[in-house]
Design a protein around this motif. Structure first.
Motif, PDB file in Angstrom:
ATOM      1  N   SER A 170      -9.108   5.596  -0.953  1.00  0.00           N
ATOM      2  CA  SER A 170      -8.598   6.728  -1.201  1.00  0.00           C
ATOM      3  C   SER A 170      -8.236   7.505   0.239  1.00  0.00           C
ATOM      4  O   SER A 170      -7.569   8.733   0.408  1.00  0.00           O
ATOM      5  CB  SER A 170      -9.128   7.505  -1.971  1.00  0.00           C
ATOM      6  N   ASP A 171      -9.041   7.048   1.147  1.00  0.00           N
ATOM      7  CA  ASP A 171      -8.380   7.798   2.239  1.00  0.00           C
ATOM      8  C   ASP A 171      -7.735   7.222   3.665  1.00  0.00           C
ATOM      9  O   ASP A 171      -9.236   6.854   3.976  1.00  0.00           O
ATOM     10  CB  ASP A 171      -9.814   8.582   2.711  1.00  0.00           C
ATOM     11  N   VAL A 206       0.929  -1.080   0.142  1.00  0.00           N
ATOM     12  CA  VAL A 206       0.420   0.079   0.207  1.00  0.00           C
ATOM     13  C   VAL A 206       0.746   0.692   0.378  1.00  0.00           C
ATOM     14  O   VAL A 206       1.898   1.233   0.024  1.00  0.00           O
ATOM     15  CB  VAL A 206      -0.727   0.006   1.440  1.00  0.00           C
ATOM     16  N   TYR A 207       0.315   2.186  -0.620  1.00  0.00           N
ATOM     17  CA  TYR A 207       1.128   3.255  -0.251  1.00  0.00           C
ATOM     18  C   TYR A 207       0.680   4.441   1.084  1.00  0.00           C
ATOM     19  O   TYR A 207      -0.307   4.988   1.104  1.00  0.00           O
ATOM     20  CB  TYR A 207       1.087   4.201  -1.679  1.00  0.00           C
ATOM     21  N   ARG A 208       1.753   4.964   1.235  1.00  0.00           N
ATOM     22  CA  ARG A 208       1.220   5.928   2.780  1.00  0.00           C
ATOM     23  C   ARG A 208       2.067   7.428   2.789  1.00  0.00           C
ATOM     24  O   ARG A 208       2.978   6.946   1.905  1.00  0.00           O
ATOM     25  CB  ARG A 208       1.312   5.162   4.040  1.00  0.00           C
TER      26      ARG A 208
END
Length: 521
Positions: free
Chosen positions: A248-249, A168-170
């Motif tokens: 997205s959030d 995932v991207y954080r």
């Protein structure tokens, strides 16, 4: 009451009330049988000889470690007969035509202490090893090369969980919210701190922005791995959400997840029973462990400082070797002709050409030294930093316990004392009934609040006891660190030594064949 034989045993409907009372006192609370361990304890209360006890046990049927109700009744009758001086045997029991004799075992209500509930794991004890903790997950935090955003650029990270087999991207702000809700949910646990978001004043002058960003990535990597390997965090929905949610959030998702569960005190099955599991000397154990861990923390800080300096020296050595080689190359590349006064016997011209070629070997040596520095940083300094992050989170937890729950409990008790004095004053002096009732209501509310705080205080101690065990479970990381340190030195010296050995023969022309081994002074 007379005995009726039934398959050589006892008819349940014919036993005395005492037999039934003993059975109710010692039977399992989860089924209708009696554990053999409980029966053995019951036999010991009969004060019979060991030989008689063995005989009685041999005549009693048991299956899978349990006695049936009728088997217990038979045993009670045999105990009573043996206490009368008779030889206990089923045949004697079958020939008995009078009321079953009463064994001398004490009051039934006192026998309940013999009962053993089905074995359960002690919830206070963590049976975790370092290998178990490490095996829970391995999370990698990698920097995305390009900064995102049209105007305000921000750094993004790719977070990959081995357990969930996904990435995932954080952003840093996602880590920040995750840390916030994790601390709210697990206020009584070791929640590691996050690395700083921005460089502090003065730091920019000593390190570059690139170095700061890399240091922050390493800090986030340590944080998420400690969290993902924690026995309680790792099984919580918050951690799973952070490592797997690709919407997205993620920040809103994390806050919503926390709202659905609340803090750990509200969901842990032993939270309100924590006092029952705590040892009587819990405060003394806590003080001793805290001091020991403080000393360990101090020592590991010094070890990390030394390891950092060694890694830095390896990097500086790499720079020095590279510059040394460049200077040799520059010296050998000097195009200036030798002056006439130089002796015709001078070999400088030949030597100068040889010096020029040595820069390649020194560049290789420089590269090996740089690799050594990276190994020391990645394999030694990072492992030390990981454990230090955990130790610091333990110290933070101890402070939260003392300044949070414990302090609030003392304040609530003080407030309760003030309200009680006000109540005594109100009852001694004529006042309006409504004001007295209002004060009584406030006292009741304060009593409830104090009771809740006491439960939270015991649960906080319960968690502290478990987190202390977790620190000691991590301590064998010392052997991992030492192993990495020794291996990095062995590998580094072997690789450097190999290059130096290859370089030595090439110096023959510089030292007339003796390779510089013969002293010249």
């Amino acid at each position: 009451m007379t005995v009726r034989t039934m398959a050589g045993g006892i008819n349940e409907g014919s036993v005395p009330a005492y037999y039934r009372e003993v059975y109710e006192a010692v039977r399992c609370r989860t089924d209708e049988r009696v554990q053999v361990e409980v029966f053995q304890r019951l036999l010991q209360r009969s004060d019979l000889s060991k030989a008689l006890l063995v005989q009685i046990a041999e005549h009693v049927d048991c299956t899978d470690g349990f006695l049936s109700k009728l088997s217990l009744y038979k045993a009670l009758a045999l105990i009573a007969l043996a206490q009368q001086g008779k030889q206990p045997s089923p045949k004697l029991l079958e020939n008995c035509i009078q009321e079953l004799p009463k064994p001398q075992l004490g009051e039934p209500k006192d026998l309940s202490a013999l009962r053993m509930q089905p074995a359960e794991d002690d919830p206070l004890t963590l049976s975790q090893t370092l290998d178990h903790l490490i095996a829970r997950d391995l999370v990698q935090v990698e920097l995305i090369p390009e900064k995102k955003g049209l105007f305000l650029k921000h750094v993004e990270y790719q977070v990959t969980s081995q357990r969930y087999k996904m990435s995932v991207y954080r952003r840093y702000s996602d880590f920040d919210v995750f840390h916030e809700v994790l601390l709210q949910r697990f206020a009584y646990r070791m929640v590691p701190a996050l690395p700083p978001k921005r460089m502090l004043k003065g730091v920019l002058t000593s390190i570059s922005e690139r170095e700061f960003i890399e240091g922050r990535r390493r800090g986030l990597d340590r944080f998420i791995n400690l969290v993902a390997r924690h026995p309680f965090f790792s099984e919580d929905e918050l951690v799973k959400t952070f490592l797997t949610f690709s919407g997205s959030d993620v920040q809103t998702k994390l806050r919503d997840t926390y709202k659905k569960t609340g803090d750990e005190f509200m969901t842990n099955r032993v939270a309100t029973l924590a006092k029952e599991y705590l040892p009587a000397d819990i405060q003394a154990q806590f003080s001793t462990s805290r001091e020991l861990i403080r000393s360990i923390h101090c020592s590991f800080n010094k070890l990390r400082d030394r390891a950092e300096k060694m890694a830095e020296r390896s990097k500086e050595n790499a720079t020095d070797l590279l510059l040394f080689g460049r200077e040799l190359s520059a010296l050998g590349s000097d195009p200036t002709s030798l002056p006439p006064l130089a002796s015709s016997q001078s070999t400088w011209g030949t030597l100068r050409q040889s010096l020029k070629s040595l820069s390649v070997e020194f560049a290789v040596l420089s590269d090996k030294a740089a690799q050594q520095g990276r190994r020391e940083e990645d394999d030694v300094v990072e492992k030390l930093s990981l454990f230090l992050d955990l130790l610091q989170s333990y110290r933070d937890l101890c402070e939260r316990h003392e300044k949070g729950v414990l302090h609030e409990h003392h304040r609530a008790l003080h407030k309760y004392g003030v309200m009680k004095r006000q109540m005594m004053s109100a009852t001694a002096q004529p006042r309006e009934q409504a004001s007295v009732e209002q004060l009584e209501s406030r006292i009741v509310q304060q009593e409830n609040a104090i009771q809740t705080m006491e439960l939270r205080n015991y649960f906080s101690l319960f968690c502290l006891h478990q987190e202390t065990q977790l620190i000691f479970a991590y301590l064998p990381i010392t052997s991992h660190i030492l192993g990495s340190f020794v291996n990095s030195q062995v590998q580094g010296h072997r690789e450097m030594g190999q290059v130096w050995n290859e370089l030595q023969p090439k110096l023959g022309c510089l030292f007339s064949g003796n390779n510089g081994l013969k002293p010249f002074i």
